[in-house]
Each structure stands twice: as structure tokens, then as C-alpha cells.
Design a protein around this motif. Sequence first.
Motif, mmCIF file in Angstrom:
data_model
loop_
_atom_site.group_PDB
_atom_site.id
_atom_site.type_symbol
_atom_site.label_atom_id
_atom_site.label_comp_id
_atom_site.label_asym_id
_atom_site.label_seq_id
_atom_site.Cartn_x
_atom_site.Cartn_y
_atom_site.Cartn_z
ATOM 1 N N CYS A 62 -0.701 4.453 40.853
ATOM 2 C CA CYS A 62 -0.794 5.462 39.795
ATOM 3 C C CYS A 62 -1.956 5.181 38.857
ATOM 4 O O CYS A 62 -2.373 4.035 38.691
ATOM 5 N N LEU A 63 -2.440 6.234 38.236
ATOM 6 C CA LEU A 63 -3.363 6.128 37.115
ATOM 7 C C LEU A 63 -2.581 6.433 35.851
ATOM 8 O O LEU A 63 -1.745 7.336 35.845
ATOM 9 N N THR A 64 -2.843 5.700 34.786
ATOM 10 C CA THR A 64 -2.259 6.012 33.484
ATOM 11 C C THR A 64 -3.383 6.567 32.625
ATOM 12 O O THR A 64 -4.427 5.930 32.458
ATOM 13 N N LEU A 65 -3.183 7.787 32.120
ATOM 14 C CA LEU A 65 -4.176 8.458 31.291
ATOM 15 C C LEU A 65 -3.605 8.712 29.906
ATOM 16 O O LEU A 65 -2.416 9.013 29.770
ATOM 17 N N SER A 66 -4.440 8.613 28.888
ATOM 18 C CA SER A 66 -4.002 8.986 27.542
ATOM 19 C C SER A 66 -4.963 10.039 26.993
ATOM 20 O O SER A 66 -6.129 10.107 27.387
ATOM 21 N N PHE A 67 -4.436 10.857 26.097
ATOM 22 C CA PHE A 67 -5.173 11.975 25.525
ATOM 23 C C PHE A 67 -5.039 11.936 24.010
ATOM 24 O O PHE A 67 -3.947 11.730 23.488
ATOM 25 N N THR A 68 -6.142 12.137 23.314
ATOM 26 C CA THR A 68 -6.118 12.276 21.858
ATOM 27 C C THR A 68 -6.954 13.496 21.493
ATOM 28 O O THR A 68 -7.822 13.916 22.268
ATOM 29 N N GLN A 69 -6.667 14.039 20.319
ATOM 30 C CA GLN A 69 -7.447 15.170 19.846
ATOM 31 C C GLN A 69 -8.255 14.712 18.648
ATOM 32 O O GLN A 69 -7.728 14.101 17.720
ATOM 33 N N ASP A 70 -9.568 14.988 18.683
ATOM 34 C CA ASP A 70 -10.473 14.560 17.634
ATOM 35 C C ASP A 70 -11.413 15.712 17.309
ATOM 36 O O ASP A 70 -12.210 16.119 18.164
ATOM 37 N N ASN A 71 -11.292 16.242 16.101
ATOM 38 C CA ASN A 71 -12.137 17.370 15.676
ATOM 39 C C ASN A 71 -12.100 18.527 16.666
ATOM 40 O O ASN A 71 -13.123 19.108 17.006
ATOM 41 N N GLY A 72 -10.901 18.827 17.161
ATOM 42 C CA GLY A 72 -10.724 19.950 18.070
ATOM 43 C C GLY A 72 -11.044 19.653 19.527
ATOM 44 O O GLY A 72 -10.848 20.505 20.379
ATOM 45 N N GLU A 73 -11.551 18.465 19.827
ATOM 46 C CA GLU A 73 -11.840 18.097 21.206
ATOM 47 C C GLU A 73 -10.739 17.199 21.742
ATOM 48 O O GLU A 73 -10.245 16.329 21.036
ATOM 49 N N ILE A 74 -10.359 17.425 23.001
ATOM 50 C CA ILE A 74 -9.400 16.554 23.664
ATOM 51 C C ILE A 74 -10.186 15.429 24.321
ATOM 52 O O ILE A 74 -11.125 15.668 25.081
ATOM 53 N N ARG A 75 -9.806 14.194 24.031
ATOM 54 C CA ARG A 75 -10.446 13.020 24.628
ATOM 55 C C ARG A 75 -9.481 12.406 25.639
ATOM 56 O O ARG A 75 -8.299 12.256 25.348
ATOM 57 N N VAL A 76 -10.007 12.073 26.795
ATOM 58 C CA VAL A 76 -9.195 11.500 27.877
ATOM 59 C C VAL A 76 -9.658 10.070 28.110
ATOM 60 O O VAL A 76 -10.851 9.795 28.177
#
Length: 84
Positions: A62-76
Motif C-alpha cells: 500500500c501507499l499512504t497518502l496525506s492531504f492538506t489544504q493551503d491557501n485553497g490548494e490541496i497538497r498531497v
Amino acid sequence: MYQRSRATRAEVYRALDEYPATFVSPTQDAYDDLEIMETRDGKSWFTIVPLWSKEEGESDMCLTLSFTQDNGEIRVRLDGCHVP
């Protein structure tokens, strides 16, 4: 937009190389029911994405991915590659 990975490129390549299977693209509907979970602080999300192999279909790797939102952009960010 991508963020720096927690796992190094060498760690990911090593994990994939050591796994006894040939990785392939999944079926088109493979991730239709992928669960995305919110972290405790409510500021990010993560998911565990199973990989697919020619020998197994859906693999244990498996891959573990995380997502955050910064100034309207989704970061992966790729957090790791492992067999749970």
C-alpha cells in the motif's frame, strides 16, 4: 501540488523492489470506494491506497497518502509504501 514526502525515494523504490510481484495499473473502478479519513486535528486527511500486481490483483502493498489544504490548494504527500 505535491509536498515533500515523508518516505525517501530510495525507501519507496526499495519497498517496491523487494515485494515479490509485478506492479500494474489497477482496474478503472479499483478506487471507487477508497476511504479518506480526517486527522484528529481536523487540518488534514489521509488514505491508504492498495497497489495492484499482475500476480495478485489487489496487493498487500500500500501507499499512504496525506492531504492538506493551503491557501485553497490541496497538497498531497506520500507518507510511505508498506505492507500493513
